[in-house]
Design an enzyme around this catalytic site. Structure first.
Site, PDB file in Angstrom:
ATOM      1  N   ASP A 179       3.665   5.575  -4.210  1.00 40.48           N
ATOM      2  CA  ASP A 179       4.125   6.750  -4.977  1.00 40.48           C
ATOM      3  C   ASP A 179       5.505   6.469  -5.588  1.00 40.48           C
ATOM      4  O   ASP A 179       5.719   6.670  -6.799  1.00 40.48           O
ATOM      5  CB  ASP A 179       4.186   7.957  -4.014  1.00 40.48           C
ATOM      6  N   THR A 203      -3.313   4.491   3.720  1.00 34.88           N
ATOM      7  CA  THR A 203      -3.167   3.414   4.716  1.00 34.88           C
ATOM      8  C   THR A 203      -1.723   3.033   5.022  1.00 34.88           C
ATOM      9  O   THR A 203      -1.478   2.135   5.823  1.00 34.88           O
ATOM     10  CB  THR A 203      -3.904   2.131   4.271  1.00 34.88           C
ATOM     11  N   GLY A 245       6.585   4.163  -0.689  1.00 37.07           N
ATOM     12  CA  GLY A 245       5.331   3.437  -0.863  1.00 37.07           C
ATOM     13  C   GLY A 245       4.910   3.316  -2.306  1.00 37.07           C
ATOM     14  O   GLY A 245       5.737   3.157  -3.216  1.00 37.07           O
TER      15      GLY A 245
HETATM   16  N1  AR6 Z   1       0.857  -1.542  -5.293  1.00 35.18           N
HETATM   17  C1  AR6 Z   1      -0.258  -1.413  -4.532  1.00 35.18           C
HETATM   18  N2  AR6 Z   1      -0.241  -0.938  -3.274  1.00 35.18           N
HETATM   19  C2  AR6 Z   1       0.954  -0.568  -2.766  1.00 35.18           C
HETATM   20  C3  AR6 Z   1       2.168  -0.665  -3.483  1.00 35.18           C
HETATM   21  C4  AR6 Z   1       2.088  -1.161  -4.806  1.00 35.18           C
HETATM   22  N3  AR6 Z   1       3.170  -1.281  -5.594  1.00 35.18           N
HETATM   23  N4  AR6 Z   1       3.184  -0.231  -2.675  1.00 35.18           N
HETATM   24  C5  AR6 Z   1       2.629   0.117  -1.497  1.00 35.18           C
HETATM   25  N5  AR6 Z   1       1.298  -0.113  -1.522  1.00 35.18           N
HETATM   26  P1  AR6 Z   1       1.556   4.667   1.021  1.00 35.18           P
HETATM   27  P2  AR6 Z   1      -0.148   6.913   1.903  1.00 35.18           P
HETATM   28  C6  AR6 Z   1       0.260   0.109  -0.480  1.00 35.18           C
HETATM   29  O1  AR6 Z   1       2.444   4.839   2.189  1.00 35.18           O
HETATM   30  O2  AR6 Z   1      -0.403   6.248   3.205  1.00 35.18           O
HETATM   31  C7  AR6 Z   1       4.363   8.549   0.031  1.00 35.18           C
HETATM   32  O3  AR6 Z   1       5.655   8.821   0.461  1.00 35.18           O
HETATM   33  C8  AR6 Z   1       0.725   0.171   0.961  1.00 35.18           C
HETATM   34  O4  AR6 Z   1       0.905  -1.148   1.484  1.00 35.18           O
HETATM   35  O5  AR6 Z   1       2.165   4.420  -0.311  1.00 35.18           O
HETATM   36  O6  AR6 Z   1      -1.316   7.507   1.155  1.00 35.18           O
HETATM   37  C9  AR6 Z   1       3.718   9.741  -0.681  1.00 35.18           C
HETATM   38  O7  AR6 Z   1       4.657  10.507  -1.366  1.00 35.18           O
HETATM   39  C10 AR6 Z   1      -0.431   0.913   1.625  1.00 35.18           C
HETATM   40  O8  AR6 Z   1      -1.481   0.004   1.977  1.00 35.18           O
HETATM   41  O9  AR6 Z   1       0.579   5.976   0.811  1.00 35.18           O
HETATM   42  C11 AR6 Z   1       3.088  10.501   0.441  1.00 35.18           C
HETATM   43  O10 AR6 Z   1       4.021  11.380   1.048  1.00 35.18           O
HETATM   44  C12 AR6 Z   1      -0.966   1.820   0.507  1.00 35.18           C
HETATM   45  O11 AR6 Z   1      -0.310   1.384  -0.697  1.00 35.18           O
HETATM   46  C13 AR6 Z   1       2.683   9.426   1.428  1.00 35.18           C
HETATM   47  O12 AR6 Z   1       3.540   8.327   1.163  1.00 35.18           O
HETATM   48  C14 AR6 Z   1      -0.704   3.297   0.717  1.00 35.18           C
HETATM   49  O13 AR6 Z   1       0.541   3.491   1.371  1.00 35.18           O
HETATM   50  C15 AR6 Z   1       1.258   8.970   1.186  1.00 35.18           C
HETATM   51  O14 AR6 Z   1       0.913   8.040   2.179  1.00 35.18           O
END
Ligand code: AR6
Length: 179
Positions: A40, A126, A38
């Site tokens: 991260d 999310t 994601g």
């Molecule tokens: N720019 C903006 N938003 C983004 C991007 C980007 N480049 N890429 C993804 N998103 P997530 P969480 C959005 O899963 O739910 C990781 O493995 C995505 O569409 O990144 O807080 C960490 O290491 C979504 O709406 O984070 C943790 O283990 C939002 O970012 C876990 O995931 C958050 O999705 C955290 O989960």
């Protein structure tokens, strides 16, 4: 879309947070700060390996859920990355709204302490963590609004939403909030 709150602004944009030219970019991390997929994964790829070295050195015990820790921005245009840990969604009765609000608030405090003029947030929790998008929009925008109402400084707060669904959910909530 944007809204004025006290002396500050909340802006919603659709896009990739790694491209943001702001003082601080917020990462949606896990409590071990171990990296992942994601946003991260995207932030660590764009910022470079020095950021993982920095988190390991400075925060060997990780970061509790509902909090955030700061590093430099590495190769990002931003000066800082705030690694925030949102809650895993477990149905909503296990303190998730408070933990999500607290993650946002901690980032805003870190920004205030560092005299940041601008900060960009993703929609924390999310993705993999399963927080329903419409609830995340309501809870995170309320947390940011409440913080800005309580503080006199001027801050540009950008929510960088990755897709049209997220942008739609956040704009509906923000419209209701200012309407
Ligand atoms: N720019 C903006 N938003 C983004 C991007 C980007 N480049 N890429 C993804 N998103 P997530 P969480 C959005 O899963 O739910 C990781 O493995 C995505 O569409 O990144 O807080 C960490 O290491 C979504 O709406 O984070 C943790 O283990 C939002 O970012 C876990 O995931 C958050 O999705 C955290 O989960």
């Amino acid at each position: 879309m944007q809204a004025q709150v006290h002396n500050s602004t909340i802006e919603l944009v659709q896009g990739d947070i790694t491209k943001e030219e702001v003082d601080a970019v917020v990462n949606a991390a896990n409590s071990r700060l171990a990296g992942g997929g994601g946003v991260d994964g995207a932030i660590h790829r764009a910022a470079g390996p020095s950021i993982m070295e920095e988190t390991r050195r400075e925060f060997p015990d990780g970061c509790p859920t509902g909090s955030a820790v700061p590093t430099s921005g590495g190769n990002l245009p931003a000066k800082y990355i705030f690694h925030a840990v949102g809650p895993v969604w477990r149905g909503g009765m296990k303190g998730e709204p408070d933990q999500l609000a607290s993650a946002y608030r901690t980032c805003l405090q870190l920004a205030t302490e560092r005299n940041c003029a601008s900060i960009a947030f993703p929609a924390i929790s999310t993705g993999v963590y399963g927080y329903p998008m419409d609830l995340a929009a309501a809870h995170s925008l309320a947390a940011v609004r409440d913080y800005l109402l309580d503080h006199d400084g001027t801050l540009r707060v950008r929510f960088v939403l990755f897709d049209a669904g997220a942008y739609g959910a956040y704009s509906r909530v923000l419209e209701e909030m200012i309407g």
